[in-house]
Design a protein around this motif. Structure first.
Motif, PDB file in Angstrom:
ATOM      1  N   LYS A  13      35.264  48.852  47.480  1.00  8.24           N
ATOM      2  CA  LYS A  13      35.056  48.966  48.923  1.00  8.24           C
ATOM      3  C   LYS A  13      33.632  48.565  49.296  1.00  8.24           C
ATOM      4  O   LYS A  13      32.735  48.542  48.440  1.00  8.24           O
ATOM      5  N   PRO A  14      33.390  48.261  50.577  1.00  5.58           N
ATOM      6  CA  PRO A  14      32.048  47.846  50.989  1.00  5.58           C
ATOM      7  C   PRO A  14      31.023  48.956  50.844  1.00  5.58           C
ATOM      8  O   PRO A  14      31.357  50.141  50.902  1.00  5.58           O
ATOM      9  N   LEU A  15      29.784  48.537  50.657  1.00  7.76           N
ATOM     10  CA  LEU A  15      28.689  49.499  50.564  1.00  7.76           C
ATOM     11  C   LEU A  15      28.451  50.212  51.883  1.00  7.76           C
ATOM     12  O   LEU A  15      28.053  51.373  51.914  1.00  7.76           O
ATOM     13  N   SER A  16      28.687  49.479  52.972  1.00  6.67           N
ATOM     14  CA  SER A  16      28.307  49.991  54.283  1.00  6.67           C
ATOM     15  C   SER A  16      29.481  49.979  55.249  1.00  6.67           C
ATOM     16  O   SER A  16      29.972  48.912  55.625  1.00  6.67           O
ATOM     17  N   GLY A  17      29.948  51.166  55.624  1.00  3.21           N
ATOM     18  CA  GLY A  17      30.935  51.297  56.684  1.00  3.21           C
ATOM     19  C   GLY A  17      32.275  50.665  56.388  1.00  3.21           C
ATOM     20  O   GLY A  17      32.657  50.435  55.244  1.00  3.21           O
ATOM     21  N   LYS A  18      32.997  50.352  57.465  1.00  6.31           N
ATOM     22  CA  LYS A  18      34.329  49.752  57.376  1.00  6.31           C
ATOM     23  C   LYS A  18      34.217  48.277  57.004  1.00  6.31           C
ATOM     24  O   LYS A  18      33.326  47.575  57.474  1.00  6.31           O
ATOM     25  N   ALA A  19      35.117  47.831  56.151  1.00  6.14           N
ATOM     26  CA  ALA A  19      35.107  46.423  55.748  1.00  6.14           C
ATOM     27  C   ALA A  19      35.411  45.528  56.944  1.00  6.14           C
ATOM     28  O   ALA A  19      36.389  45.743  57.655  1.00  6.14           O
ATOM     29  N   ASP A  20      34.552  44.535  57.171  1.00 13.30           N
ATOM     30  CA  ASP A  20      34.880  43.533  58.183  1.00 13.30           C
ATOM     31  C   ASP A  20      34.976  42.139  57.573  1.00 13.30           C
ATOM     32  O   ASP A  20      35.208  41.165  58.267  1.00 13.30           O
ATOM     33  N   LYS A  21      34.828  42.078  56.234  1.00 13.37           N
ATOM     34  CA  LYS A  21      34.981  40.818  55.518  1.00 13.37           C
ATOM     35  C   LYS A  21      35.639  41.096  54.164  1.00 13.37           C
ATOM     36  O   LYS A  21      35.539  42.206  53.638  1.00 13.37           O
ATOM     37  N   LEU A  22      36.300  40.064  53.625  1.00 14.36           N
ATOM     38  CA  LEU A  22      37.008  40.184  52.349  1.00 14.36           C
ATOM     39  C   LEU A  22      36.531  39.088  51.414  1.00 14.36           C
ATOM     40  O   LEU A  22      36.414  37.923  51.810  1.00 14.36           O
ATOM     41  N   LEU A  23      36.260  39.454  50.159  1.00 10.79           N
ATOM     42  CA  LEU A  23      35.927  38.465  49.140  1.00 10.79           C
ATOM     43  C   LEU A  23      36.934  38.594  47.999  1.00 10.79           C
ATOM     44  O   LEU A  23      37.105  39.679  47.439  1.00 10.79           O
ATOM     45  N   VAL A  24      37.603  37.492  47.690  1.00  9.46           N
ATOM     46  CA  VAL A  24      38.664  37.450  46.682  1.00  9.46           C
ATOM     47  C   VAL A  24      38.160  36.716  45.448  1.00  9.46           C
ATOM     48  O   VAL A  24      37.660  35.587  45.544  1.00  9.46           O
ATOM     49  N   LEU A  25      38.273  37.344  44.287  1.00  7.10           N
ATOM     50  CA  LEU A  25      37.831  36.768  43.018  1.00  7.10           C
ATOM     51  C   LEU A  25      39.048  36.356  42.194  1.00  7.10           C
ATOM     52  O   LEU A  25      39.913  37.185  41.909  1.00  7.10           O
ATOM     53  N   LEU A  26      39.116  35.093  41.801  1.00  6.31           N
ATOM     54  CA  LEU A  26      40.224  34.575  40.995  1.00  6.31           C
ATOM     55  C   LEU A  26      39.709  34.211  39.605  1.00  6.31           C
ATOM     56  O   LEU A  26      38.906  33.286  39.449  1.00  6.31           O
ATOM     57  N   HIS A  27      40.174  34.931  38.599  1.00  7.71           N
ATOM     58  CA  HIS A  27      39.665  34.815  37.226  1.00  7.71           C
ATOM     59  C   HIS A  27      40.156  33.560  36.510  1.00  7.71           C
ATOM     60  O   HIS A  27      41.023  32.825  36.999  1.00  7.71           O
ATOM     61  N   GLY A  28      39.643  33.344  35.313  1.00  2.00           N
ATOM     62  CA  GLY A  28      40.046  32.214  34.492  1.00  2.00           C
ATOM     63  C   GLY A  28      41.292  32.518  33.674  1.00  2.00           C
ATOM     64  O   GLY A  28      41.728  33.668  33.565  1.00  2.00           O
ATOM     65  N   VAL A  29      41.860  31.489  33.076  1.00  2.00           N
ATOM     66  CA  VAL A  29      43.102  31.621  32.319  1.00  2.00           C
ATOM     67  C   VAL A  29      42.903  32.516  31.096  1.00  2.00           C
ATOM     68  O   VAL A  29      41.869  32.476  30.427  1.00  2.00           O
ATOM     69  N   GLY A  30      43.884  33.383  30.841  1.00  2.81           N
ATOM     70  CA  GLY A  30      43.834  34.272  29.690  1.00  2.81           C
ATOM     71  C   GLY A  30      43.031  35.533  29.920  1.00  2.81           C
ATOM     72  O   GLY A  30      42.961  36.394  29.047  1.00  2.81           O
ATOM     73  N   SER A  31      42.454  35.660  31.093  1.00  2.00           N
ATOM     74  CA  SER A  31      41.688  36.855  31.452  1.00  2.00           C
ATOM     75  C   SER A  31      42.537  37.697  32.411  1.00  2.00           C
ATOM     76  O   SER A  31      43.751  37.569  32.455  1.00  2.00           O
ATOM     77  N   ASP A  32      41.891  38.558  33.177  1.00  2.00           N
ATOM     78  CA  ASP A  32      42.589  39.287  34.235  1.00  2.00           C
ATOM     79  C   ASP A  32      41.554  39.738  35.257  1.00  2.00           C
ATOM     80  O   ASP A  32      40.370  39.412  35.156  1.00  2.00           O
ATOM     81  N   GLY A  33      42.007  40.475  36.258  1.00  2.00           N
ATOM     82  CA  GLY A  33      41.127  40.841  37.359  1.00  2.00           C
ATOM     83  C   GLY A  33      39.957  41.711  36.976  1.00  2.00           C
ATOM     84  O   GLY A  33      38.952  41.769  37.698  1.00  2.00           O
ATOM     85  N   HIS A  34      40.042  42.392  35.827  1.00  2.00           N
ATOM     86  CA  HIS A  34      38.934  43.249  35.400  1.00  2.00           C
ATOM     87  C   HIS A  34      37.709  42.437  34.984  1.00  2.00           C
ATOM     88  O   HIS A  34      36.601  42.982  34.917  1.00  2.00           O
ATOM     89  N   ASP A  35      37.894  41.165  34.724  1.00  2.00           N
ATOM     90  CA  ASP A  35      36.791  40.309  34.298  1.00  2.00           C
ATOM     91  C   ASP A  35      35.799  40.088  35.438  1.00  2.00           C
ATOM     92  O   ASP A  35      34.651  40.520  35.380  1.00  2.00           O
ATOM     93  N   LEU A  36      36.248  39.444  36.514  1.00  2.00           N
ATOM     94  CA  LEU A  36      35.321  39.066  37.576  1.00  2.00           C
ATOM     95  C   LEU A  36      34.884  40.223  38.464  1.00  2.00           C
ATOM     96  O   LEU A  36      33.859  40.120  39.146  1.00  2.00           O
TER      97      LEU A  36
END
Length: 214
Positions: A13-36
Motif C-alpha cells: 500500500k502507499p506510504l501516504s494516505g489513499k492510493a491515487d496511483k498504481l504501479l504494476v511490476l511484471l517479473h521475468g520468466v521463471g520467477s514470480d511476483g515475490h521477485d520484483l
C-alpha cells in the motif's frame, strides 16, 4: 496441463494516505511476483501515493518445476511469441483492471514496469491501450510489436545492461528506434558492465524518469 493464474500476489500500500496511483511490476520468466516486489522499499519514498502490485505470471514456467511465466519461450520464433503475448495479454489486463477498479484508479494513473520477459508483456500491453498508461519502464527486455498500434502517448523508459548475455542490449536499441519512428516519447539508458539485472543506476534513472511524468 498448465494451471490457471494465481490470484493472490504481493502488493504494498502507499506510504501516504489513499492510493491515487498504481504501479504494476511484471517479473521475468521463471520467477514470480515475490521477485520484483523487493524493489518497492527502494522506490516507495519517491512515489508515496502509489499502490504497488507484483502479479505472478499467468502460467507455470514450462521449462522448470518452479516459477511462473507470462507466456512460453520454448519456441523463440518472433511470430510465435507475438501470438502468445497477444493470447495472454487479456489475462494480464484483467489483473490490472481488477486492481484499478478496487482502488478507483484509471490507466492515466497507472505505471507498468517490466523486467526481461515482463518487459515484453509490458511493451505489448502499453502499445495496445486505447486509454494510455501514465508511463512504462522496461528493464533488460525487448519490444513485442502489436499488429495494431493504438497508443503512442505513453512515455517509455528503456534500461539495459551492455553486458547482458541473456537479452542483448541491441534489443533495447531497437525498441528505442521503434519509439522514435512512431513519435513515442522515450528515454534510453544503457549501463556499462551490467549483465541481465537491475542495478542502482538503472533504478535511479527510472525514478528520475517517473518524477518527470505529469
Amino acid at each position: 496441463m498448465l494451471s490457471e493464474e494465481i490470484v493472490d500476489y504481493p502488493e504494498i500500500k502507499p506510504l501516504s494516505g489513499k492510493a491515487d496511483k498504481l504501479l504494476v511490476l511484471l517479473h521475468g520468466v521463471g520467477s514470480d511476483g515475490h521477485d520484483l516486489i523487493g524493489l518497492v522499499p527502494f522506490i516507495q519514498e519517491a512515489l508515496p501515493h502509489h499502490h504497488f502490485i507484483s502479479p505472478h505470471g499467468v502460467e507455470p514456467y514450462d521449462m522448470a518445476p518452479f516459477g511462473r511465466q507470462w507466456f512460453s519461450l520454448k519456441d523463440r520464433d518472433n511470430t510465435t511469441i507475438s501470438q502468445l503475448v497477444k493470447n495472454n495479454s487479456a489475462k494480464v489486463e484483467k489483473i490490472i483492471e481488477d486492481k484499478q477498479n478496487e482502488l478507483g484508479i484509471k490507466n492515466s494513473d497507472t505505471i507498468i514496469v517490466g523486467f526481461s520477459q515482463g518487459t515484453m508483456m509490458a511493451s505489448y500491453l502499453t502499445l495496445i491501450q486505447k486509454e494510455p498508461f501514465a508511463a512504462m519502464v522496461g528493464f533488460s527486455g525487448r519490444l513485442v510489436k502489436p499488429a495494431d498500434l493504438n497508443n503512442t502517448s505513453t512515455p517509455i523508459c528503456i534500461i539495459h545492461g551492455l553486458n547482458d548475455d541473456v537479452v542483448p542490449a541491441s534489443q533495447s536499441k531497437e525498441f528505442a528506434k521503434y519509439c522514435e519512428n512512431n513519435n513515442i516519447n522515450y528515454q534510453l539508458h544503457l549501463i556499462p558492465n551490467l549483465t541481465h539485472s537491475i542495478d542502482g543506476s538503472g533504478m535511479q534513472f527510472a525514478l528520475n524518469f517517473l518524477r518527470g511524468i505529469k
